[in-house]
Design a protein around this motif. Structure first.
Motif, PDB file in Angstrom:
ATOM      1  N   ILE A  16      -3.865   7.282   1.670  1.00  0.00           N
ATOM      2  CA  ILE A  16      -2.742   7.874   2.404  1.00  0.00           C
ATOM      3  C   ILE A  16      -1.651   6.831   2.621  1.00  0.00           C
ATOM      4  O   ILE A  16      -0.467   7.104   2.416  1.00  0.00           O
ATOM      5  CB  ILE A  16      -3.220   8.480   3.737  1.00  0.00           C
ATOM      6  CG1 ILE A  16      -4.131   9.679   3.467  1.00  0.00           C
ATOM      7  CG2 ILE A  16      -2.030   8.870   4.624  1.00  0.00           C
ATOM      8  CD1 ILE A  16      -4.897  10.171   4.675  1.00  0.00           C
ATOM      9  N   ALA A  17      -2.042   5.623   3.024  1.00  0.00           N
ATOM     10  CA  ALA A  17      -1.070   4.544   3.230  1.00  0.00           C
ATOM     11  C   ALA A  17      -0.397   4.148   1.927  1.00  0.00           C
ATOM     12  O   ALA A  17       0.779   3.780   1.912  1.00  0.00           O
ATOM     13  CB  ALA A  17      -1.754   3.327   3.856  1.00  0.00           C
ATOM     14  N   PHE A  18      -1.122   4.256   0.827  1.00  0.00           N
ATOM     15  CA  PHE A  18      -0.593   3.877  -0.480  1.00  0.00           C
ATOM     16  C   PHE A  18       0.356   4.939  -1.018  1.00  0.00           C
ATOM     17  O   PHE A  18       1.424   4.638  -1.542  1.00  0.00           O
ATOM     18  CB  PHE A  18      -1.768   3.665  -1.450  1.00  0.00           C
ATOM     19  CG  PHE A  18      -1.360   3.245  -2.825  1.00  0.00           C
ATOM     20  CD1 PHE A  18      -0.805   2.005  -3.051  1.00  0.00           C
ATOM     21  CD2 PHE A  18      -1.546   4.088  -3.910  1.00  0.00           C
ATOM     22  CE1 PHE A  18      -0.439   1.604  -4.322  1.00  0.00           C
ATOM     23  CE2 PHE A  18      -1.191   3.696  -5.186  1.00  0.00           C
ATOM     24  CZ  PHE A  18      -0.633   2.446  -5.389  1.00  0.00           C
ATOM     25  N   ILE A  19      -0.020   6.198  -0.859  1.00  0.00           N
ATOM     26  CA  ILE A  19       0.721   7.297  -1.469  1.00  0.00           C
ATOM     27  C   ILE A  19       1.826   7.845  -0.566  1.00  0.00           C
ATOM     28  O   ILE A  19       2.911   8.183  -1.043  1.00  0.00           O
ATOM     29  CB  ILE A  19      -0.252   8.416  -1.889  1.00  0.00           C
ATOM     30  CG1 ILE A  19      -1.137   7.906  -3.020  1.00  0.00           C
ATOM     31  CG2 ILE A  19       0.475   9.672  -2.308  1.00  0.00           C
ATOM     32  CD1 ILE A  19      -2.282   8.818  -3.370  1.00  0.00           C
ATOM     33  N   GLY A  20       1.578   7.928   0.713  1.00  0.00           N
ATOM     34  CA  GLY A  20       2.507   8.558   1.643  1.00  0.00           C
ATOM     35  C   GLY A  20       3.953   8.093   1.549  1.00  0.00           C
ATOM     36  O   GLY A  20       4.867   8.907   1.365  1.00  0.00           O
ATOM     37  N   PRO A  52       2.326   0.680   1.284  1.00  0.00           N
ATOM     38  CA  PRO A  52       1.626   0.839   0.007  1.00  0.00           C
ATOM     39  C   PRO A  52       0.962  -0.451  -0.473  1.00  0.00           C
ATOM     40  O   PRO A  52      -0.072  -0.410  -1.124  1.00  0.00           O
ATOM     41  CB  PRO A  52       2.711   1.281  -0.966  1.00  0.00           C
ATOM     42  CG  PRO A  52       3.781   1.843  -0.122  1.00  0.00           C
ATOM     43  CD  PRO A  52       3.721   1.107   1.178  1.00  0.00           C
ATOM     44  N   LYS A  53       1.554  -1.587  -0.132  1.00  0.00           N
ATOM     45  CA  LYS A  53       0.959  -2.853  -0.557  1.00  0.00           C
ATOM     46  C   LYS A  53      -0.361  -3.109   0.172  1.00  0.00           C
ATOM     47  O   LYS A  53      -1.362  -3.456  -0.454  1.00  0.00           O
ATOM     48  CB  LYS A  53       1.948  -3.990  -0.327  1.00  0.00           C
ATOM     49  CG  LYS A  53       3.141  -3.908  -1.273  1.00  0.00           C
ATOM     50  CD  LYS A  53       4.132  -4.988  -1.010  1.00  0.00           C
ATOM     51  CE  LYS A  53       5.377  -4.970  -1.829  1.00  0.00           C
ATOM     52  NZ  LYS A  53       5.638  -3.980  -2.775  1.00  0.00           N
ATOM     53  N   ILE A  54      -0.376  -2.890   1.474  1.00  0.00           N
ATOM     54  CA  ILE A  54      -1.615  -3.045   2.242  1.00  0.00           C
ATOM     55  C   ILE A  54      -2.617  -1.969   1.833  1.00  0.00           C
ATOM     56  O   ILE A  54      -3.789  -2.251   1.589  1.00  0.00           O
ATOM     57  CB  ILE A  54      -1.329  -2.986   3.758  1.00  0.00           C
ATOM     58  CG1 ILE A  54      -0.498  -4.197   4.185  1.00  0.00           C
ATOM     59  CG2 ILE A  54      -2.628  -2.921   4.558  1.00  0.00           C
ATOM     60  CD1 ILE A  54       0.058  -4.110   5.589  1.00  0.00           C
ATOM     61  N   GLY A  55      -2.131  -0.714   1.753  1.00  0.00           N
ATOM     62  CA  GLY A  55      -3.001   0.389   1.362  1.00  0.00           C
ATOM     63  C   GLY A  55      -3.601   0.188  -0.012  1.00  0.00           C
ATOM     64  O   GLY A  55      -4.782   0.459  -0.240  1.00  0.00           O
ATOM     65  N   GLY A  56      -2.801  -0.305  -0.948  1.00  0.00           N
ATOM     66  CA  GLY A  56      -3.289  -0.543  -2.305  1.00  0.00           C
ATOM     67  C   GLY A  56      -4.369  -1.611  -2.345  1.00  0.00           C
ATOM     68  O   GLY A  56      -5.368  -1.478  -3.050  1.00  0.00           O
ATOM     69  N   PHE A  57      -4.183  -2.664  -1.552  1.00  0.00           N
ATOM     70  CA  PHE A  57      -5.179  -3.739  -1.486  1.00  0.00           C
ATOM     71  C   PHE A  57      -6.499  -3.208  -0.926  1.00  0.00           C
ATOM     72  O   PHE A  57      -7.565  -3.438  -1.495  1.00  0.00           O
ATOM     73  CB  PHE A  57      -4.639  -4.890  -0.625  1.00  0.00           C
ATOM     74  CG  PHE A  57      -5.595  -6.033  -0.484  1.00  0.00           C
ATOM     75  CD1 PHE A  57      -5.840  -6.877  -1.550  1.00  0.00           C
ATOM     76  CD2 PHE A  57      -6.252  -6.272   0.720  1.00  0.00           C
ATOM     77  CE1 PHE A  57      -6.731  -7.934  -1.431  1.00  0.00           C
ATOM     78  CE2 PHE A  57      -7.142  -7.320   0.849  1.00  0.00           C
ATOM     79  CZ  PHE A  57      -7.379  -8.156  -0.230  1.00  0.00           C
ATOM     80  N   VAL A  58      -6.419  -2.464   0.185  1.00  0.00           N
ATOM     81  CA  VAL A  58      -7.623  -1.892   0.792  1.00  0.00           C
ATOM     82  C   VAL A  58      -8.245  -0.856  -0.147  1.00  0.00           C
ATOM     83  O   VAL A  58      -9.468  -0.763  -0.254  1.00  0.00           O
ATOM     84  CB  VAL A  58      -7.304  -1.281   2.174  1.00  0.00           C
ATOM     85  CG1 VAL A  58      -8.502  -0.543   2.754  1.00  0.00           C
ATOM     86  CG2 VAL A  58      -6.824  -2.364   3.141  1.00  0.00           C
ATOM     87  N   LEU A  59      -7.405  -0.114  -0.842  1.00  0.00           N
ATOM     88  CA  LEU A  59      -7.885   0.891  -1.799  1.00  0.00           C
ATOM     89  C   LEU A  59      -8.732   0.248  -2.896  1.00  0.00           C
ATOM     90  O   LEU A  59      -9.806   0.747  -3.239  1.00  0.00           O
ATOM     91  CB  LEU A  59      -6.677   1.609  -2.405  1.00  0.00           C
ATOM     92  CG  LEU A  59      -6.863   2.954  -3.044  1.00  0.00           C
ATOM     93  CD1 LEU A  59      -7.423   3.957  -2.066  1.00  0.00           C
ATOM     94  CD2 LEU A  59      -5.535   3.452  -3.582  1.00  0.00           C
ATOM     95  N   ILE A  93       6.406   1.362  -9.984  1.00  0.00           N
ATOM     96  CA  ILE A  93       6.959   1.112  -8.649  1.00  0.00           C
ATOM     97  C   ILE A  93       7.373  -0.348  -8.488  1.00  0.00           C
ATOM     98  O   ILE A  93       8.516  -0.633  -8.118  1.00  0.00           O
ATOM     99  CB  ILE A  93       5.942   1.517  -7.560  1.00  0.00           C
ATOM    100  CG1 ILE A  93       5.755   3.037  -7.575  1.00  0.00           C
ATOM    101  CG2 ILE A  93       6.401   1.053  -6.185  1.00  0.00           C
ATOM    102  CD1 ILE A  93       4.612   3.539  -6.728  1.00  0.00           C
ATOM    103  N   ASP A  94       6.454  -1.272  -8.764  1.00  0.00           N
ATOM    104  CA  ASP A  94       6.752  -2.688  -8.532  1.00  0.00           C
ATOM    105  C   ASP A  94       7.616  -3.308  -9.622  1.00  0.00           C
ATOM    106  O   ASP A  94       8.382  -4.226  -9.353  1.00  0.00           O
ATOM    107  CB  ASP A  94       5.453  -3.489  -8.399  1.00  0.00           C
ATOM    108  CG  ASP A  94       4.719  -3.187  -7.103  1.00  0.00           C
ATOM    109  OD1 ASP A  94       5.339  -2.626  -6.178  1.00  0.00           O
ATOM    110  OD2 ASP A  94       3.514  -3.506  -7.017  1.00  0.00           O
TER     111      ASP A  94
END
Length: 152
Positions: A16-20, A52-59, A93-94
């Motif tokens: 959710i944090a990554f995509i939202g 998204p950066k934090i979410g992606g790392f946790v993902l 994105i990046d």
């Protein structure tokens, strides 16, 4: 709730944090009508970009943890395709959107007409990003579908 359940909940929250923000950012940006509003909106969306950066790392961490716990590894085709699409999305994105947005933000911050209508040049710069943002959003939907449905 065991380790699997905890990792799964964290994985879902991280997604959710990554995509939202990727879905919300273009909507917020389109609401700006003046250069001042656009400057404000771009400031907000720049701050949202950390999620998204934090979410992606946790993902990634939770995904690897889930793969280890379930002993699935990379044996499932849906997982391999999901990872490939997610990597493509990150590149878009990046590697494509973010550098162009930084250029737009720099141009907006240098603009002296903070209260006037957004100049056509800024609108053109933003419109060039829209198709790539749409592609990233479609990739996100595809990854979500693959993760939920696990079709193959």
């Amino acid at each position: 709730m065991g380790l699997f359940g905890l990792l799964l909940v964290l994985h879902i929250l991280a997604s959710i944090a990554f995509i939202g923000p990727t879905f919300v950012t273009p909507i917020i940006r389109r609401s700006a009508r003046t250069v001042g509003q656009l400057h404000f909106v771009l400031g907000i969306t720049t701050k949202l970009a950390i999620m998204p950066k934090i979410g992606g790392f946790v993902l990634i961490l939770t995904g690897v943890g889930l793969m280890i716990i379930t002993k699935m590894g990379l044996s499932q085709m849906w997982l391999n395709v999901s990872i490939l699409l997610a990597l493509l999305m990150i590149v878009l994105i990046d590697g494509w959107i973010e550098p162009r947005m930084k250029k737009i933000i720099k141009s907006i911050s240098e603009s002296q007409d903070q209260g006037n209508e957004i100049p056509a040049e800024f609108r053109r710069m933003i419109k060039k990003i829209v198709p790539v943002e749409a592609a990233a959003q479609l990739l996100m939907i595809a990854v979500l579908v693959l993760m939920v449905v696990k079709p193959f």
